[in-house]
Motif scaffolding. Structure first.
Motif, PDB file in Angstrom:
ATOM      1  N   ARG A  31      -4.473   0.119  10.199  1.00 38.88           N
ATOM      2  CA  ARG A  31      -3.877   0.481   8.914  1.00 38.88           C
ATOM      3  C   ARG A  31      -2.377   0.219   8.880  1.00 38.88           C
ATOM      4  O   ARG A  31      -1.843  -0.203   7.858  1.00 38.88           O
ATOM      5  CB  ARG A  31      -4.143   1.955   8.624  1.00 38.88           C
ATOM      6  N   PHE A  32      -1.677   0.496   9.981  1.00 39.08           N
ATOM      7  CA  PHE A  32      -0.215   0.414   9.965  1.00 39.08           C
ATOM      8  C   PHE A  32       0.353  -0.748  10.777  1.00 39.08           C
ATOM      9  O   PHE A  32       1.558  -0.961  10.783  1.00 39.08           O
ATOM     10  CB  PHE A  32       0.389   1.729  10.479  1.00 39.08           C
ATOM     11  N   GLY A  33      -0.496  -1.507  11.473  1.00 34.25           N
ATOM     12  CA  GLY A  33      -0.019  -2.590  12.334  1.00 34.25           C
ATOM     13  C   GLY A  33       0.757  -3.659  11.590  1.00 34.25           C
ATOM     14  O   GLY A  33       1.799  -4.125  12.058  1.00 34.25           O
ATOM     15  N   ARG A  34       0.252  -4.063  10.410  1.00 33.88           N
ATOM     16  CA  ARG A  34       0.955  -5.100   9.648  1.00 33.88           C
ATOM     17  C   ARG A  34       2.325  -4.614   9.209  1.00 33.88           C
ATOM     18  O   ARG A  34       3.296  -5.375   9.199  1.00 33.88           O
ATOM     19  CB  ARG A  34       0.127  -5.514   8.441  1.00 33.88           C
ATOM     20  N   ARG A  35       2.417  -3.339   8.847  1.00 35.22           N
ATOM     21  CA  ARG A  35       3.708  -2.783   8.426  1.00 35.22           C
ATOM     22  C   ARG A  35       4.695  -2.796   9.592  1.00 35.22           C
ATOM     23  O   ARG A  35       5.860  -3.119   9.428  1.00 35.22           O
ATOM     24  CB  ARG A  35       3.522  -1.362   7.917  1.00 35.22           C
ATOM     25  N   VAL A  36       4.213  -2.448  10.793  1.00 36.86           N
ATOM     26  CA  VAL A  36       5.089  -2.448  11.973  1.00 36.86           C
ATOM     27  C   VAL A  36       5.577  -3.866  12.243  1.00 36.86           C
ATOM     28  O   VAL A  36       6.774  -4.094  12.456  1.00 36.86           O
ATOM     29  CB  VAL A  36       4.361  -1.860  13.205  1.00 36.86           C
ATOM     30  N   TRP A  37       4.650  -4.823  12.228  1.00 36.49           N
ATOM     31  CA  TRP A  37       5.050  -6.208  12.499  1.00 36.49           C
ATOM     32  C   TRP A  37       6.019  -6.715  11.436  1.00 36.49           C
ATOM     33  O   TRP A  37       7.005  -7.383  11.755  1.00 36.49           O
ATOM     34  CB  TRP A  37       3.820  -7.104  12.576  1.00 36.49           C
ATOM     35  N   ALA A  38       5.776  -6.383  10.169  1.00 38.45           N
ATOM     36  CA  ALA A  38       6.672  -6.815   9.095  1.00 38.45           C
ATOM     37  C   ALA A  38       8.065  -6.219   9.272  1.00 38.45           C
ATOM     38  O   ALA A  38       9.074  -6.901   9.054  1.00 38.45           O
ATOM     39  CB  ALA A  38       6.099  -6.415   7.728  1.00 38.45           C
ATOM     40  N   THR A  39       8.143  -4.973   9.704  1.00 41.47           N
ATOM     41  CA  THR A  39       9.445  -4.340   9.948  1.00 41.47           C
ATOM     42  C   THR A  39      10.155  -5.031  11.099  1.00 41.47           C
ATOM     43  O   THR A  39      11.352  -5.311  11.029  1.00 41.47           O
ATOM     44  CB  THR A  39       9.273  -2.836  10.236  1.00 41.47           C
ATOM     45  N   ASP A 125       2.423  -6.314  -1.179  1.00 37.93           N
ATOM     46  CA  ASP A 125       1.417  -6.305  -2.241  1.00 37.93           C
ATOM     47  C   ASP A 125       0.160  -5.557  -1.822  1.00 37.93           C
ATOM     48  O   ASP A 125      -0.430  -4.821  -2.625  1.00 37.93           O
ATOM     49  CB  ASP A 125       1.065  -7.736  -2.653  1.00 37.93           C
ATOM     50  N   ALA A 126      -0.256  -5.720  -0.568  1.00 34.09           N
ATOM     51  CA  ALA A 126      -1.453  -5.012  -0.084  1.00 34.09           C
ATOM     52  C   ALA A 126      -1.226  -3.505  -0.120  1.00 34.09           C
ATOM     53  O   ALA A 126      -2.118  -2.738  -0.516  1.00 34.09           O
ATOM     54  CB  ALA A 126      -1.797  -5.473   1.330  1.00 34.09           C
ATOM     55  N   GLU A 127      -0.043  -3.055   0.275  1.00 35.14           N
ATOM     56  CA  GLU A 127       0.266  -1.622   0.225  1.00 35.14           C
ATOM     57  C   GLU A 127       0.265  -1.112  -1.213  1.00 35.14           C
ATOM     58  O   GLU A 127      -0.232  -0.024  -1.496  1.00 35.14           O
ATOM     59  CB  GLU A 127       1.619  -1.340   0.877  1.00 35.14           C
ATOM     60  N   LEU A 128       0.819  -1.920  -2.116  1.00 33.69           N
ATOM     61  CA  LEU A 128       0.862  -1.525  -3.521  1.00 33.69           C
ATOM     62  C   LEU A 128      -0.548  -1.373  -4.086  1.00 33.69           C
ATOM     63  O   LEU A 128      -0.869  -0.362  -4.720  1.00 33.69           O
ATOM     64  CB  LEU A 128       1.653  -2.546  -4.337  1.00 33.69           C
ATOM     65  N   TRP A 129      -1.417  -2.353  -3.821  1.00 35.25           N
ATOM     66  CA  TRP A 129      -2.780  -2.266  -4.352  1.00 35.25           C
ATOM     67  C   TRP A 129      -3.572  -1.153  -3.684  1.00 35.25           C
ATOM     68  O   TRP A 129      -4.422  -0.518  -4.319  1.00 35.25           O
ATOM     69  CB  TRP A 129      -3.493  -3.622  -4.232  1.00 35.25           C
ATOM     70  N   ARG A 182       4.368   5.902  -6.926  1.00 36.63           N
ATOM     71  CA  ARG A 182       5.571   5.895  -6.087  1.00 36.63           C
ATOM     72  C   ARG A 182       5.434   6.882  -4.925  1.00 36.63           C
ATOM     73  O   ARG A 182       5.812   6.594  -3.794  1.00 36.63           O
ATOM     74  CB  ARG A 182       6.794   6.243  -6.948  1.00 36.63           C
ATOM     75  N   GLN A 183       4.843   8.060  -5.197  1.00 36.47           N
ATOM     76  CA  GLN A 183       4.642   9.056  -4.144  1.00 36.47           C
ATOM     77  C   GLN A 183       3.716   8.514  -3.053  1.00 36.47           C
ATOM     78  O   GLN A 183       3.982   8.684  -1.866  1.00 36.47           O
ATOM     79  CB  GLN A 183       4.051  10.342  -4.715  1.00 36.47           C
ATOM     80  N   PHE A 184       2.625   7.868  -3.455  1.00 37.24           N
ATOM     81  CA  PHE A 184       1.707   7.303  -2.469  1.00 37.24           C
ATOM     82  C   PHE A 184       2.411   6.267  -1.606  1.00 37.24           C
ATOM     83  O   PHE A 184       2.195   6.196  -0.398  1.00 37.24           O
ATOM     84  CB  PHE A 184       0.494   6.662  -3.147  1.00 37.24           C
ATOM     85  N   LEU A 185       3.269   5.459  -2.224  1.00 37.78           N
ATOM     86  CA  LEU A 185       3.960   4.421  -1.466  1.00 37.78           C
ATOM     87  C   LEU A 185       4.996   5.013  -0.517  1.00 37.78           C
ATOM     88  O   LEU A 185       5.109   4.585   0.629  1.00 37.78           O
ATOM     89  CB  LEU A 185       4.630   3.430  -2.422  1.00 37.78           C
TER      90      LEU A 185
END
Length: 196
Positions: A31-39, A125-129, A182-185
């Protein structure tokens, strides 16, 4: 919850992973791996430094999983941890900066030239959707008509008819729905269903 149901609740995932549940840990990393790599890549670290920061971030998560004050905010905690690790790597790289070889220091200056930009945009975009799908069906309808499907400016008459709502309710309802989104994000997409 049965073994075949997806683990959607972040707090439950944290609890299970802290207890040694490998499937829960895999779900967190997935779930969070892509976010870590993007950061990691957003800090323009070298490939080796980015890989080190990625691994170090997950090590910190594993070390602190059972002591998080607010497990539901795991996504935000992971993001902060990754940023801190990236800053450490940047300071370390600055101390070991090679001299006399300026081509080693070349980095793209225009964000459009960044080869990771499409990946970062796709991750955003994936996080937003994902957050959008967590909204109530009513909020999804309102935002779809007023924001997603609206070409330049939404026609409030058309939207009111399509949603079977008074025109005067559209703006406040859209505002509440955007606040929930916005809260979810900002909470790492860990909340429940929003009300319209």
């Amino acid at each position: 919850m049965t073994d075949t149901e997806p683990l959607d609740d972040v707090s439950l995932l944290v609890s299970k992973a802290a207890g040694g549940d490998q499937a829960a840990w895999n779900e967190i990393v997935g779930r969070f791996g892509r976010r870590v790599w993007a950061t990691c890549r957003a800090y323009r670290l070298s490939q080796a430094d980015a890989a080190d920061v990625f691994q170090q971030t997950w090590l910190r998560v594993l070390e602190n999983l059972d002591s998080l004050r607010d497990p539901a905010r795991l996504g935000a905690w992971i993001g902060t941890t990754c940023r801190n690790e990236a800053l450490v790597a940047l300071r370390r790289a600055k101390r070991a900066m090679p001299v006399g070889q300026p081509w080693l220091l070349d980095r793209p200056t225009d964000p459009e030239d960044d080869p990771d930009r499409p990946f970062l945009v796709a991750d955003r975009d994936a996080e937003l959707w994902h957050a959008f799908r967590r909204l109530s069906p009513r909020c999804q309808q309102v935002l779809r008509v007023l924001v997603v499907e609206a070409e330049d400016r939404p026609s409030y008459e058309h939207a009111a008819a399509a949603l079977d709502m008074p025109i005067g309710s559209l703006g406040p309802t859209r505002g509440r729905c955007l606040t929930h989104l916005r809260q979810f994000l900002t909470e790492g997409i860990s909340g429940g269903e929003a009300e319209s």
